[in-house]
Design a protein around this motif. Sequence first.
Motif, mmCIF file in Angstrom:
data_model
loop_
_atom_site.group_PDB
_atom_site.id
_atom_site.type_symbol
_atom_site.label_atom_id
_atom_site.label_comp_id
_atom_site.label_asym_id
_atom_site.label_seq_id
_atom_site.Cartn_x
_atom_site.Cartn_y
_atom_site.Cartn_z
ATOM 1 N N TYR A 10 0.829 -1.196 0.000
ATOM 2 C CA TYR A 10 0.000 0.000 0.000
ATOM 3 C C TYR A 10 0.869 1.253 0.000
ATOM 4 O O TYR A 10 0.525 2.246 0.588
ATOM 5 C CB TYR A 10 -0.936 -0.016 1.204
ATOM 6 N N LEU A 11 2.036 1.195 -0.655
ATOM 7 C CA LEU A 11 2.884 2.362 -0.745
ATOM 8 C C LEU A 11 2.221 3.415 -1.633
ATOM 9 O O LEU A 11 1.433 3.086 -2.514
ATOM 10 C CB LEU A 11 4.250 1.970 -1.321
ATOM 11 N N PRO A 12 2.515 4.682 -1.406
ATOM 12 C CA PRO A 12 1.870 5.741 -2.184
ATOM 13 C C PRO A 12 2.145 5.608 -3.677
ATOM 14 O O PRO A 12 3.234 5.200 -4.090
ATOM 15 C CB PRO A 12 2.513 7.019 -1.618
ATOM 16 N N ILE A 13 1.158 5.962 -4.474
ATOM 17 C CA ILE A 13 1.282 5.965 -5.923
ATOM 18 C C ILE A 13 0.934 7.358 -6.436
ATOM 19 O O ILE A 13 -0.104 7.915 -6.092
ATOM 20 C CB ILE A 13 0.350 4.928 -6.575
ATOM 21 N N ASP A 14 1.802 7.917 -7.233
ATOM 22 C CA ASP A 14 1.567 9.221 -7.838
ATOM 23 C C ASP A 14 0.835 9.004 -9.158
ATOM 24 O O ASP A 14 1.451 8.752 -10.190
ATOM 25 C CB ASP A 14 2.898 9.942 -8.071
ATOM 26 N N PHE A 15 -0.483 9.081 -9.117
ATOM 27 C CA PHE A 15 -1.272 8.762 -10.298
ATOM 28 C C PHE A 15 -1.084 9.779 -11.425
ATOM 29 O O PHE A 15 -1.237 9.461 -12.597
ATOM 30 C CB PHE A 15 -2.753 8.651 -9.931
ATOM 31 N N GLU A 16 -0.727 11.018 -11.071
ATOM 32 C CA GLU A 16 -0.483 12.016 -12.101
ATOM 33 C C GLU A 16 0.762 11.669 -12.916
ATOM 34 O O GLU A 16 0.823 11.941 -14.116
ATOM 35 C CB GLU A 16 -0.351 13.403 -11.479
ATOM 36 N N SER A 17 1.753 11.082 -12.260
ATOM 37 C CA SER A 17 2.953 10.647 -12.976
ATOM 38 C C SER A 17 2.714 9.340 -13.716
ATOM 39 O O SER A 17 3.302 9.090 -14.762
ATOM 40 C CB SER A 17 4.119 10.470 -11.991
ATOM 41 N N MET A 18 1.848 8.521 -13.161
ATOM 42 C CA MET A 18 1.619 7.187 -13.720
ATOM 43 C C MET A 18 0.668 7.214 -14.911
ATOM 44 O O MET A 18 0.830 6.453 -15.876
ATOM 45 C CB MET A 18 1.048 6.294 -12.617
ATOM 46 N N LYS A 112 10.870 3.367 -11.349
ATOM 47 C CA LYS A 112 11.238 3.873 -10.028
ATOM 48 C C LYS A 112 10.274 3.386 -8.953
ATOM 49 O O LYS A 112 10.708 2.959 -7.875
ATOM 50 C CB LYS A 112 11.260 5.402 -10.067
ATOM 51 N N ARG A 113 8.962 3.447 -9.235
ATOM 52 C CA ARG A 113 7.955 3.125 -8.219
ATOM 53 C C ARG A 113 7.711 1.617 -8.105
ATOM 54 O O ARG A 113 7.604 1.075 -7.010
ATOM 55 C CB ARG A 113 6.643 3.856 -8.536
ATOM 56 N N PHE A 114 7.584 0.932 -9.234
ATOM 57 C CA PHE A 114 7.198 -0.484 -9.207
ATOM 58 C C PHE A 114 8.359 -1.426 -9.517
ATOM 59 O O PHE A 114 8.511 -2.470 -8.881
ATOM 60 C CB PHE A 114 6.063 -0.737 -10.198
ATOM 61 N N GLY A 115 9.170 -1.060 -10.511
ATOM 62 C CA GLY A 115 10.224 -1.962 -10.958
ATOM 63 C C GLY A 115 11.241 -2.285 -9.880
ATOM 64 O O GLY A 115 11.558 -3.456 -9.630
ATOM 65 N N LYS A 116 11.775 -1.249 -9.227
ATOM 66 C CA LYS A 116 12.790 -1.471 -8.197
ATOM 67 C C LYS A 116 12.220 -2.268 -7.031
ATOM 68 O O LYS A 116 12.901 -3.128 -6.461
ATOM 69 C CB LYS A 116 13.341 -0.122 -7.717
ATOM 70 N N GLU A 117 10.972 -1.976 -6.685
ATOM 71 C CA GLU A 117 10.317 -2.692 -5.591
ATOM 72 C C GLU A 117 10.191 -4.184 -5.918
ATOM 73 O O GLU A 117 10.463 -5.056 -5.089
ATOM 74 C CB GLU A 117 8.947 -2.082 -5.342
#
Length: 217
Positions: A10-18, A112-117
């Motif tokens: 449930y980490l934050p997601i920046d939907f404007e960037s996504m 950055k948000r999903f791949g590295k995780e």
Amino acid sequence: RKTMTIFSDYLPIDFESMRKKDFLEKMNDSNLTAINNVKSGGGWSKVTICNLCGNDKHDISLNKNGVNILKCRSCGLVFSSLIPNNFNDVYSEEYLKRSIEFYESNSDYRKKRFGKERLQILKKYKSTGTLVDVGCGIGWFLELAKNNYNVLGVEYSDELRDYIKTNKNIPSVKELDEINNGSADIITGFDLIEHVPDPNGFLNLIYQKLKPNGICL
């Protein structure tokens, strides 16, 4: 021994960037195009049996673009009442165009948000080996993963496979069946299971393709 694990966070997601502001509108337009291609192409097959428990009793949960989405009365699985007879009707040249538009422009954020995780999760179990990403799309995850693993994509769209080979030097095959049994250390499939006509069969196929002690994320 092989491990199949589902992770959720449930980490934050920046939907404007996504996603661009008109993402959902364009996605729905794309879905309507695909539906019309199926209607004028190979047509539909009806789904009346729950893929999870085999029950044939269900209720209509939603109607989207003229297609009933059903909910199994026994186990609660939600599934489409129709699937295309020919999936090439869905994965046309239009699919390549929208994949680039929707996902290439923001691939840096996705990495950055999903791949590295995702790589951090995988490295806990396998730090090297052969990684197969099913439904790899434009290949943004494999761009990261190939720094640690020998990578191979599985992507149904012929045009997308040509795109990632030419632009990113990522090899791929059309279907998971083409991979030898017991050959993969890791198989990943992100945002994928809801697109598979036979989820149970798909998970069994993944199990066959994994090496002993292989993992699926």
